[in-house]
Design an enzyme around this catalytic site. Sequence first.
Site, PDB file in Angstrom:
ATOM      1  N   HIS A   1      -2.455 -20.235 -13.049  1.00 22.15           N
ATOM      2  CA  HIS A   1      -3.325 -19.114 -12.093  1.00 22.15           C
ATOM      3  C   HIS A   1      -4.538 -19.520 -11.897  1.00 22.15           C
ATOM      4  O   HIS A   1      -5.361 -19.697 -12.756  1.00 22.15           O
ATOM      5  CB  HIS A   1      -3.212 -17.660 -12.670  1.00 22.15           C
ATOM      6  CG  HIS A   1      -3.803 -16.870 -11.990  1.00 22.15           C
ATOM      7  ND1 HIS A   1      -3.140 -16.109 -10.799  1.00 22.15           N
ATOM      8  CD2 HIS A   1      -5.064 -16.022 -12.307  1.00 22.15           C
ATOM      9  CE1 HIS A   1      -4.149 -15.413 -10.342  1.00 22.15           C
ATOM     10  NE2 HIS A   1      -5.277 -15.082 -10.964  1.00 22.15           N
TER      11      HIS A   1
ATOM     12  N   TYR B   1       2.744  -6.808  -0.126  1.00 20.61           N
ATOM     13  CA  TYR B   1       2.672  -6.824  -1.593  1.00 20.61           C
ATOM     14  C   TYR B   1       3.470  -5.293  -1.436  1.00 20.61           C
ATOM     15  O   TYR B   1       2.756  -4.317  -1.385  1.00 20.61           O
ATOM     16  CB  TYR B   1       1.481  -6.960  -2.347  1.00 20.61           C
ATOM     17  CG  TYR B   1       1.269  -8.400  -2.472  1.00 20.61           C
ATOM     18  CD1 TYR B   1       0.608  -8.994  -1.515  1.00 20.61           C
ATOM     19  CD2 TYR B   1       1.786  -9.238  -3.544  1.00 20.61           C
ATOM     20  CE1 TYR B   1       0.165 -10.338  -1.626  1.00 20.61           C
ATOM     21  CE2 TYR B   1       1.405 -10.385  -3.792  1.00 20.61           C
ATOM     22  CZ  TYR B   1       0.610 -11.140  -2.946  1.00 20.61           C
ATOM     23  OH  TYR B   1       0.408 -12.337  -2.889  1.00 20.61           O
TER      24      TYR B   1
END
Lengths: 622, 622
Positions: free
Chosen positions: A416, A234
Amino acid sequence: LPRMQSSGSKPCPCPSFKLREVASMYFTMIAVFLVILVVALQGSAPRGSDFPYKVPLDPQGLLELSWNVSYPEQAVHFQLLIRDLRFGLLFGMSDRGEFENADLAVLWSDGHNSYFGDAWSDAQGQLHMDSQQDYQLLGARRAPEGLYLLFRRAFSTCDPKDYLIEDGTVHLIYGILEKPVHSLQAINISALHRGLQRVQLLKPNITVPELPSDMKTMEITAPNVVIPSQETTYWCYMIELPDDFPKHHIIMYEPVITAGNEALVHHMEVFQCAAEFDSFPHYNGPCNSKMKPDRLNYCRHVLAAWAMGAQAFYYPKEAGLAFGGPGSSRYLRLEIHYHNPLVFKGRHDSSGIRLYYTATLRRYDAGIMELGLVYTPVMAIPPGEDAFILTGYCTDKCSRLALPAAGIRIFASQLHTHLAGRKVVTVLSRDGRERQVVNADGHYSPHFQEIRMLKELVAVFPGDELITTCTYNTEDRSRATVGGFGILEEMCVNYVHYYPQTQLELCKSAVDPGYLHRYFNLVNRFNDEEVCTCPQVSVPQQFFSVPWNSFNRDVLKSLYGFAPISMHCNKSSAVRFPGEWEKQPLPTITERLPEPVPRCRPTPGPRPAAPVPLDLGQLRRD
Amino acid sequence: LPRMQSSGSKPCPCPSFKLREVASMYFTMIAVFLVILVVALQGSAPRGSDFPYKVPLDPQGLLELSWNVSYPEQAVHFQLLIRDLRFGLLFGMSDRGEFENADLAVLWSDGHNSYFGDAWSDAQGQLHMDSQQDYQLLGARRAPEGLYLLFRRAFSTCDPKDYLIEDGTVHLIYGILEKPVHSLQAINISALHRGLQRVQLLKPNITVPELPSDMKTMEITAPNVVIPSQETTYWCYMIELPDDFPKHHIIMYEPVITAGNEALVHHMEVFQCAAEFDSFPHYNGPCNSKMKPDRLNYCRHVLAAWAMGAQAFYYPKEAGLAFGGPGSSRYLRLEIHYHNPLVFKGRHDSSGIRLYYTATLRRYDAGIMELGLVYTPVMAIPPGEDAFILTGYCTDKCSRLALPAAGIRIFASQLHTHLAGRKVVTVLSRDGRERQVVNADGHYSPHFQEIRMLKELVAVFPGDELITTCTYNTEDRSRATVGGFGILEEMCVNYVHYYPQTQLELCKSAVDPGYLHRYFNLVNRFNDEEVCTCPQVSVPQQFFSVPWNSFNRDVLKSLYGFAPISMHCNKSSAVRFPGEWEKQPLPTITERLPEPVPRCRPTPGPRPAAPVPLDLGQLRRD
């Protein structure tokens, strides 16, 4: 349970016998027609615009899938580019990307002749020809870049071995045949070079709104990053808007992918930082680095999000996402998820997101609202569950207080959960009756969290209820999974994008802690085991000490379906709307939405099913 | 919940377009072929032996259904005799005999032209043509006795509006059109003369065993009874076997129905009386009469049972049912259920059962064993449940003790509940894995309790478990339904007929009363309501005082799925096998039988579906 005889395989006697002859003639005609069709298509180049969606299947980009969706036909047309055809390939779909119980289109060659067929794999991964051929081959074409295969698949077929294509995530799988095979049955699925790719196959059919002439663009891209040679990175990069950048509306955004990196850039998000801080440090590096300044954790307000397979995101013509101007931070954080399973070294990347914005503000500011469960350990999932359900409520009381009389319109949604999440759905209920699915993903993966445009706007009025249900799998866990922020804790959230923006940022719930306390008491009293789930210890500790027999599991489910809730009807994560929000009654549902019954249309084809021969010439042997 | 788009109705574009033309040609051919077939069949008389099963549909016997079952074809062929055709009729199937959501074959006439079509009724009872015609008309023929319609129906079709024909009870419905109608949609289903008939459509395909030459018959029939002019009568008639009647084997029995009463005699049973009484009074009258001697209640051992639509019952060639001889009562009780909804007056009846028996005893005595739940109030069903499940166990411990090493063979089964019963199934489990369905009825009705031959013998060995599950509907009740003998209490029983006979007469269970006590405690403590379900009062009283919120319902379900059981592993209803039978663990099931997935075969036919015109000449108008 009532029993059914399995279908016998003997042919029907008399009257149907003549029917069979007629049918056989007919299917011969169809077969001839198909062969003519294949030949005819060899010459015609498929146009790019016919297949607006494109995704690489493998990390090297050897297989590239393009597709379109025909809602009138209820079918998907696929164009698969095979850059380096060896002795065939498998392409298909399965519940969660597994190669067992999968629905597959197979192209295989014995080195001389090539065949195409619709197949399925059983629970052991053994391939079988489908009795009905529902991946319909429409053409095959050699081009300098590779072989194009064109085929069609109805969303729903009449073959129970087939995958049902639904809204939400579809797990595509592929396998490359590197040796000639003499039959479909001879393919050893476990020995293949293979992988999976997640996409939203059924893209909504949305008209692109007109764009204003004063539209400007801003590229939020990585500054020539060297992609780390590890599977998962990331990357975080901070960007600063110009001083005195006035309020604008973002009306569209699209990905900017560095050529050659299409298979490595998995998803990207642009976050706006919190307005309460005057400045944020610059940063360019991995998000999990020890060197990353802590303050970057305050950059969490999503401005734009893109995931593989997604196209440009357009705001509805009435609305735009506000950025710039007073009360809004000048700092943005770009986060890129690089997925590099083949650990390529030294790849440079300048991918990112191109924002399209205008100073001519649209009628409405768009907003984002969080639905589902509060992040609290009182909502827990026992270990060893294959499909445990937790539900979060946005109640009529909260919507009545916080929404304007004219209501709001939800136009997009991002689901999510953390790692145990398997399905997410939000349903709109009015007067106790379920009215509409806001967004549903029956094959949800925590590794594929897109912002998805809804097929149609959902109007939510004061007094409506929004009920978000998440299904979790904890079969690989040995202790309870509690709600929370940690990666091994769980969430159940639907970020809905809507307009006009309201003060309501959070409309979520959790079970009343007093009732959970009664549950722990009951566990202590009912069970023979002498276990102390004492109230002195923390809720997670109490959950960890529950002996998970079937009774304690069942009663926890019943508790979540019965106990009153604590509502978070909040202006921001810390500020509640005024009112009593504890021990609220659970919304009652008197009428459920009907279960959709997929209507299939039998695909005509020869019976017994036979593979379609293809002339691909001699294939390359190593 | 994932959403599915409903199938669009637009035709496919290009390649499929040509396909449609071909398909259209094909279906035209099929249609022509079907018309030829219909014409061809007009002349051929269906032979009686082609349709071995027969049942009147209405109480007047105006409609008579005959049928056969083809397991290789997985289809039923129907022959419907309409004695007095008016302007058509409806015939069909539905879950429990309702006219809403039913699957119907409809013959209708506008007074000039007649049509046949496959239709369905929606939740409001409105008729619609099926998009696929699965009741396939094979012929129509006028005869002196009326019009014969011949048609065929696959067990399972690909049309989700169609009924799935399964083992067990099928609720047939009929309606008579007394006025001409101009279209299917114009039929007002609520205004019809209509009714229902329950049958086992899928009769087992059993070879009739060879019968011995010394076989004798005995008719146990009513002595010219005048059928009472009321809807329901249970008639009791006592019969005495000759003195010193030695032991014989009943090897077969069949119904004897007085001609003309076929539609009135609903079911009949012959019971043997208890051997401990030397004599029983004679009696001939209604079973519920105040005049009936109490001692007749000791005549409960079933010798033979028949219900409408059933044929002769044959024992397997290795076994016979012992009767006569020492240790067996000379007294028999015949019970006939007359169903006389049109309250005919003065009908005489001498129906009954003809027993076929032999003095040449077969190798094995047959026995009857009771599986399921003990008749005790600890097993209860909350009010307002649409499908509450109770389960009774015959455990491995009991079968290990009571069954011979070579096992027993179950060849027939009679399911039994009281009025709330909706489904019954018994499954055989070995080593924790479900192996075989012994008998299942997903459309069980307490008004239709036949002894059914099993399609195949079920071998049960020491250590096997027999698990009987009943599903109840208590939506029309306002208080809990407890287990017991009363008509408003419930039972869950499967009488299995097997050989060789063993001492085990009863293998049933109930929840441990101590755990039920903990449940009542929990109800008192958990709920806010101040309710006293005190242990001083009886178990039914405690159940009646439970506040039936979702939590208390759910926890009762969980209790029944978790708490240990009290086993009745008995030689007779009062004598247990030696051993510890209290607080026994529930059998654990590690592997369930797979849910049967009905495979359908699309029925070819014209699309869009069209009714078949029939030439029936001018129909009678009042």
